[in-house]
Write an enzyme that holds these catalytic residues in place. Structure first.
Site, mmCIF file in Angstrom:
data_model
loop_
_atom_site.group_PDB
_atom_site.id
_atom_site.type_symbol
_atom_site.label_atom_id
_atom_site.label_comp_id
_atom_site.label_asym_id
_atom_site.label_seq_id
_atom_site.Cartn_x
_atom_site.Cartn_y
_atom_site.Cartn_z
ATOM 1 N N CYS A 88 -5.727 8.793 3.463
ATOM 2 C CA CYS A 88 -5.383 8.197 2.166
ATOM 3 C C CYS A 88 -5.694 9.193 1.059
ATOM 4 O O CYS A 88 -6.736 9.857 1.086
ATOM 5 C CB CYS A 88 -6.177 6.905 1.952
ATOM 6 S SG CYS A 88 -5.871 6.088 0.365
ATOM 7 N N HIS A 130 0.215 0.819 5.129
ATOM 8 C CA HIS A 130 -0.921 1.322 4.355
ATOM 9 C C HIS A 130 -0.772 0.980 2.875
ATOM 10 O O HIS A 130 -1.711 0.500 2.231
ATOM 11 C CB HIS A 130 -1.023 2.839 4.542
ATOM 12 C CG HIS A 130 -2.125 3.482 3.772
ATOM 13 N ND1 HIS A 130 -3.358 3.750 4.320
ATOM 14 C CD2 HIS A 130 -2.201 3.912 2.475
ATOM 15 C CE1 HIS A 130 -4.139 4.316 3.406
ATOM 16 N NE2 HIS A 130 -3.454 4.435 2.283
ATOM 17 N N GLU A 131 0.418 1.209 2.331
ATOM 18 C CA GLU A 131 0.625 0.938 0.900
ATOM 19 C C GLU A 131 0.663 -0.546 0.602
ATOM 20 O O GLU A 131 0.228 -0.982 -0.472
ATOM 21 C CB GLU A 131 1.903 1.625 0.414
ATOM 22 C CG GLU A 131 1.884 3.139 0.542
ATOM 23 C CD GLU A 131 0.644 3.783 -0.057
ATOM 24 O OE1 GLU A 131 0.104 3.255 -1.048
ATOM 25 O OE2 GLU A 131 0.206 4.825 0.462
ATOM 26 N N HIS A 134 -2.729 -1.508 -0.071
ATOM 27 C CA HIS A 134 -3.151 -1.157 -1.434
ATOM 28 C C HIS A 134 -2.745 -2.230 -2.439
ATOM 29 O O HIS A 134 -3.484 -2.512 -3.392
ATOM 30 C CB HIS A 134 -2.543 0.185 -1.852
ATOM 31 C CG HIS A 134 -3.379 1.370 -1.495
ATOM 32 N ND1 HIS A 134 -4.662 1.553 -1.977
ATOM 33 C CD2 HIS A 134 -3.126 2.439 -0.701
ATOM 34 C CE1 HIS A 134 -5.164 2.683 -1.500
ATOM 35 N NE2 HIS A 134 -4.253 3.245 -0.723
#
Length: 246
Positions: A88, A130-131, A134
């Protein structure tokens, strides 16, 4: 377009839940362009707006050289879970082993106002997952337990040490110096990565950034002294006429 600063560490700004993009304004388009330029400058595979201090549902990916913008993305379907390495931009130097879907079918807006469904596989599926984390305020260290994170960091250190080339035989005193420097360098690097989980305010983040720079310099110094000492041992000299910095 502009390169934006990426927030680093476990900061409150990264723990926010992102709001949907309600209007495709010029500001949103500029933000998307800035994120794409930033992700390329950071040599990263993906980046969310919240990582640059803007808590909206917008992120970009760049897998296999293919740039994509994702607005108000939501998962429609997903494949089986697979394990793999993950990093990241907000936690530089940290790589963990995580579980992500093998593929994803995602519904997203485009910058020209259309809604489309995209299927992504492999690395790109991992980047999108992954995003999406976030956008919910979930960060990379959350994916593994503290004990697993420590074990992975120690394993990475061991692998790195195992890859080092064989060195010339040196006397016991020189070898002790080399061992002490190597031990100190990897322990400081490990401590910095573990400290990142506790940098919950701006002042602590600044201090960690300064410490990271100093530890990087310490590692460089250790490498320089190692090369100098090994060269000394190879030449058969008992003393040096100059230090490794000249």
């Amino acid at each position: 377009m502009a390169i934006r600063a990426v927030i680093q560490g476990d900061r409150p700004e990264l723990r926010r839940t992102c709001k949907p993009v309600s209007e495709l304004s010029d500001a949103v388009r500029r933000l998307a362009e800035d994120l794409m330029e930033t992700v390329q400058a950071e040599y990263a595979g993906s980046l969310a707006a919240v990582q640059c201090g803007v808590p909206v549902s917008l992120f970009v990916t760049c897998a296999d050289g293919t740039p994509r913008v994702w607005l108000n993305a939501e998962v429609v379907a997903r494949g089986p879970d697979v394990r793999g390495g993950e990093s990241c931009a907000s936690f530089p130097g940290l790589v963990v082993e995580s579980v992500r879907p093998e593929w994803l079918l995602v519904r997203t807006w485009t910058l020209d106002g259309r809604v489309e469904e995209r299927r992504v596989d492999g690395v790109e599926a991992r980047l999108v997952a992954h995003e999406l984390d976030h956008l919910r305020g979930t960060l990379l260290p959350d994916l593994v337990s503290e004990s697993d994170l420590l074990a992975q960091l120690l394993a990475a250190v061991a692998d790195t040490a195992g890859d080092e080339p064989e060195t010339h035989a040196v006397d016991e005193d020189v070898q002790q110096i080399l061992d002490l420097m190597a031990d100190a360098a990897w322990k400081w690097n490990l401590a910095v990565e573990l400290l990142a989980a506790y940098t919950t305010d701006a002042e602590a983040a600044k201090r960690l950034k300064r410490l990271r720079r100093r530890v990087a310099r310490l590692s460089t110094e250790a490498d320089e002294w190692e090369a100098w000492l090994l060269n000394l041992a190879e030449s058969g000299s008992e003393h040096a006429s100059a230090d490794p910095e000249g």
